[in-house]
Design a protein around this motif. Structure first.
Motif, mmCIF file in Angstrom:
data_model
loop_
_atom_site.group_PDB
_atom_site.id
_atom_site.type_symbol
_atom_site.label_atom_id
_atom_site.label_comp_id
_atom_site.label_asym_id
_atom_site.label_seq_id
_atom_site.Cartn_x
_atom_site.Cartn_y
_atom_site.Cartn_z
ATOM 1 N N GLY A 13 -52.604 -25.706 31.262
ATOM 2 C CA GLY A 13 -51.769 -26.439 29.599
ATOM 3 C C GLY A 13 -53.289 -26.903 28.730
ATOM 4 N N ASP A 14 -52.488 -26.602 27.898
ATOM 5 C CA ASP A 14 -54.448 -27.386 26.172
ATOM 6 C C ASP A 14 -54.691 -28.175 27.126
ATOM 7 O OD1 ASP A 14 -53.289 -25.254 25.368
ATOM 8 O OD2 ASP A 14 -51.472 -26.547 24.081
ATOM 9 N N CYS A 15 -55.679 -28.912 26.705
ATOM 10 C CA CYS A 15 -57.002 -30.009 26.602
ATOM 11 C C CYS A 15 -56.720 -30.685 26.115
ATOM 12 C CB CYS A 15 -58.920 -29.522 27.395
ATOM 13 S SG CYS A 15 -59.711 -31.173 27.173
ATOM 14 N N VAL A 16 -56.110 -32.088 26.231
ATOM 15 C CA VAL A 16 -55.786 -33.063 24.852
ATOM 16 C C VAL A 16 -56.527 -34.368 25.106
ATOM 17 C CG1 VAL A 16 -53.491 -32.020 24.341
ATOM 18 C CG2 VAL A 16 -53.739 -33.582 26.139
ATOM 19 N N GLU A 17 -57.532 -34.243 25.923
ATOM 20 C CA GLU A 17 -58.707 -35.323 26.286
ATOM 21 C C GLU A 17 -58.996 -35.860 24.741
ATOM 22 O OE1 GLU A 17 -57.942 -37.124 28.812
ATOM 23 O OE2 GLU A 17 -57.281 -35.987 30.056
ATOM 24 N N SER A 18 -59.484 -37.352 24.887
ATOM 25 C CA SER A 18 -59.803 -38.167 23.437
ATOM 26 C C SER A 18 -61.316 -37.518 24.454
ATOM 27 C CB SER A 18 -59.752 -39.234 23.890
ATOM 28 O OG SER A 18 -59.992 -40.148 24.694
ATOM 29 N N ASN A 19 -62.055 -38.071 22.820
ATOM 30 C CA ASN A 19 -63.700 -38.474 22.831
ATOM 31 C C ASN A 19 -64.072 -39.683 24.223
ATOM 32 O OD1 ASN A 19 -63.848 -36.272 21.076
ATOM 33 N ND2 ASN A 19 -64.512 -37.747 19.798
ATOM 34 N N ALA A 20 -62.718 -40.307 24.238
ATOM 35 C CA ALA A 20 -63.361 -41.916 25.196
ATOM 36 C C ALA A 20 -63.284 -41.108 26.440
ATOM 37 C CB ALA A 20 -62.244 -42.732 24.585
ATOM 38 N N TYR A 21 -62.786 -40.217 27.022
ATOM 39 C CA TYR A 21 -62.192 -40.187 27.916
ATOM 40 C C TYR A 21 -63.727 -38.979 28.550
ATOM 41 C CZ TYR A 21 -61.494 -36.600 31.700
ATOM 42 O OH TYR A 21 -61.554 -35.945 32.848
ATOM 43 N N PHE A 22 -64.018 -38.035 27.652
ATOM 44 C CA PHE A 22 -65.575 -37.659 27.574
ATOM 45 C C PHE A 22 -66.775 -38.135 27.581
ATOM 46 C CE2 PHE A 22 -62.312 -34.111 25.934
ATOM 47 C CZ PHE A 22 -62.996 -33.090 26.742
ATOM 48 N N ALA A 23 -66.859 -39.531 26.878
ATOM 49 C CA ALA A 23 -67.315 -40.020 27.162
ATOM 50 C C ALA A 23 -67.718 -40.894 28.107
ATOM 51 C CB ALA A 23 -67.698 -41.276 25.474
ATOM 52 N N GLU A 24 -66.826 -40.623 28.961
ATOM 53 C CA GLU A 24 -66.822 -41.842 30.267
ATOM 54 C C GLU A 24 -66.830 -40.979 31.288
ATOM 55 O OE1 GLU A 24 -63.397 -44.647 32.566
ATOM 56 O OE2 GLU A 24 -62.719 -43.523 31.012
ATOM 57 N N PHE A 25 -66.432 -39.835 30.840
ATOM 58 C CA PHE A 25 -66.739 -38.603 31.971
ATOM 59 C C PHE A 25 -68.688 -38.338 32.474
ATOM 60 C CE2 PHE A 25 -67.574 -34.120 32.997
ATOM 61 C CZ PHE A 25 -67.086 -34.234 33.967
ATOM 62 N N MET A 26 -69.027 -38.172 30.837
ATOM 63 C CA MET A 26 -70.780 -37.949 30.873
ATOM 64 C C MET A 26 -71.083 -39.037 31.028
ATOM 65 S SD MET A 26 -69.944 -34.262 28.712
ATOM 66 C CE MET A 26 -71.631 -34.324 29.181
ATOM 67 N N GLY A 27 -70.972 -40.426 30.624
ATOM 68 C CA GLY A 27 -71.627 -41.010 30.346
ATOM 69 C C GLY A 27 -72.338 -41.631 29.207
ATOM 70 N N LEU A 28 -71.150 -41.221 28.154
ATOM 71 C CA LEU A 28 -71.962 -41.194 26.817
ATOM 72 C C LEU A 28 -71.356 -41.941 25.554
ATOM 73 C CD1 LEU A 28 -71.975 -37.172 26.556
ATOM 74 C CD2 LEU A 28 -74.538 -38.834 26.823
ATOM 75 N N SER A 29 -71.300 -42.271 24.971
ATOM 76 C CA SER A 29 -70.710 -42.762 24.173
ATOM 77 C C SER A 29 -69.790 -42.252 23.495
ATOM 78 C CB SER A 29 -72.258 -43.485 22.799
ATOM 79 O OG SER A 29 -71.974 -42.892 21.931
ATOM 80 N N LYS A 30 -69.267 -42.850 22.396
ATOM 81 C CA LYS A 30 -68.018 -41.657 21.963
ATOM 82 C C LYS A 30 -68.348 -40.982 20.937
ATOM 83 C CE LYS A 30 -64.908 -45.526 22.185
ATOM 84 N NZ LYS A 30 -63.954 -46.078 21.315
ATOM 85 N N SER A 31 -68.505 -41.698 19.977
ATOM 86 C CA SER A 31 -70.111 -41.121 19.241
ATOM 87 C C SER A 31 -70.548 -39.912 19.381
ATOM 88 C CB SER A 31 -70.524 -41.816 18.301
ATOM 89 O OG SER A 31 -71.414 -41.923 18.593
ATOM 90 N N ARG A 32 -71.297 -40.344 20.603
ATOM 91 C CA ARG A 32 -71.782 -38.894 21.048
ATOM 92 C C ARG A 32 -71.635 -37.617 21.681
ATOM 93 N NH1 ARG A 32 -76.137 -35.794 21.035
ATOM 94 N NH2 ARG A 32 -77.680 -35.247 22.377
ATOM 95 N N ALA A 33 -69.731 -38.061 22.318
ATOM 96 C CA ALA A 33 -69.128 -37.183 22.676
ATOM 97 C C ALA A 33 -68.128 -36.869 22.088
ATOM 98 C CB ALA A 33 -67.602 -37.805 23.854
ATOM 99 N N SER A 34 -68.580 -36.951 20.966
ATOM 100 C CA SER A 34 -67.187 -36.228 19.806
ATOM 101 C C SER A 34 -68.656 -35.416 18.930
ATOM 102 C CB SER A 34 -67.417 -37.566 18.548
ATOM 103 O OG SER A 34 -67.365 -36.449 17.702
ATOM 104 N N GLU A 35 -70.276 -35.569 18.645
ATOM 105 C CA GLU A 35 -71.450 -35.010 18.601
ATOM 106 C C GLU A 35 -71.248 -32.921 19.508
ATOM 107 O OE1 GLU A 35 -75.331 -36.251 18.679
ATOM 108 O OE2 GLU A 35 -74.403 -38.351 17.334
ATOM 109 N N PHE A 36 -71.224 -33.825 20.533
ATOM 110 C CA PHE A 36 -71.065 -32.436 21.588
ATOM 111 C C PHE A 36 -69.968 -31.704 21.175
ATOM 112 C CE2 PHE A 36 -74.058 -35.555 24.672
ATOM 113 C CZ PHE A 36 -74.562 -33.492 24.882
ATOM 114 N N ILE A 37 -69.047 -32.338 21.454
ATOM 115 C CA ILE A 37 -67.117 -31.498 20.664
ATOM 116 C C ILE A 37 -67.540 -30.475 19.135
ATOM 117 C CG2 ILE A 37 -64.925 -31.958 20.145
ATOM 118 C CD1 ILE A 37 -65.614 -32.165 22.514
ATOM 119 N N GLY A 38 -68.566 -31.189 17.940
ATOM 120 C CA GLY A 38 -68.391 -30.857 17.069
ATOM 121 C C GLY A 38 -69.184 -29.529 17.249
#
Length: 99
Positions: free
Chosen positions: A46-71
């Motif tokens: 299905g669709d990926c609906v995870e938040s920046n907080a999820y990706f930040a925790e997954f990769m060991g980054l801050s939420k803002s850094r995860a947001s930069e990667f998504i961008g």
């Protein structure tokens, strides 16, 4: 030493299999390839609906850094995002692979 989050429904001891296409893409960093792999895994049924907080925790980054990667992945054309609000008034984001 900080323990890395392995993602929901991701069994400990299993490997992330990064696509050869992403691994060899000269415009992607290793971190971006890992993030794409996780987005693909999360969207497999299905669709990926995870938040920046999820990706930040997954990769060991801050939420803002995860947001930069998504961008950056969006700018490079690897993903597209869609935003909406559910019937309970909760905002969400859908991430889909485009390549």
């Amino acid at each position: 030493m900080k323990q890395r989050f392995s993602g929901r429904n991701h069994q400990r001891g299993t490997a992330l299999n990064i696509s050869e296409y992403w691994w060899e893409a000269e415009d992607l960093t290793i971190s971006e390839a890992v993030l794409l792999t996780e987005i693909e895994r999360l969207g497999k049924y299905g669709d990926c609906v995870e938040s920046n907080a999820y990706f930040a925790e997954f990769m060991g980054l801050s939420k803002s850094r995860a947001s930069e990667f998504i961008g950056r992945l969006k700018e490079k054309g690897y993903i597209k995002t869609q935003y909406g609000t559910d019937t309970n008034g909760i905002n969400y984001r859908i991430i889909r692979l485009t390549r």
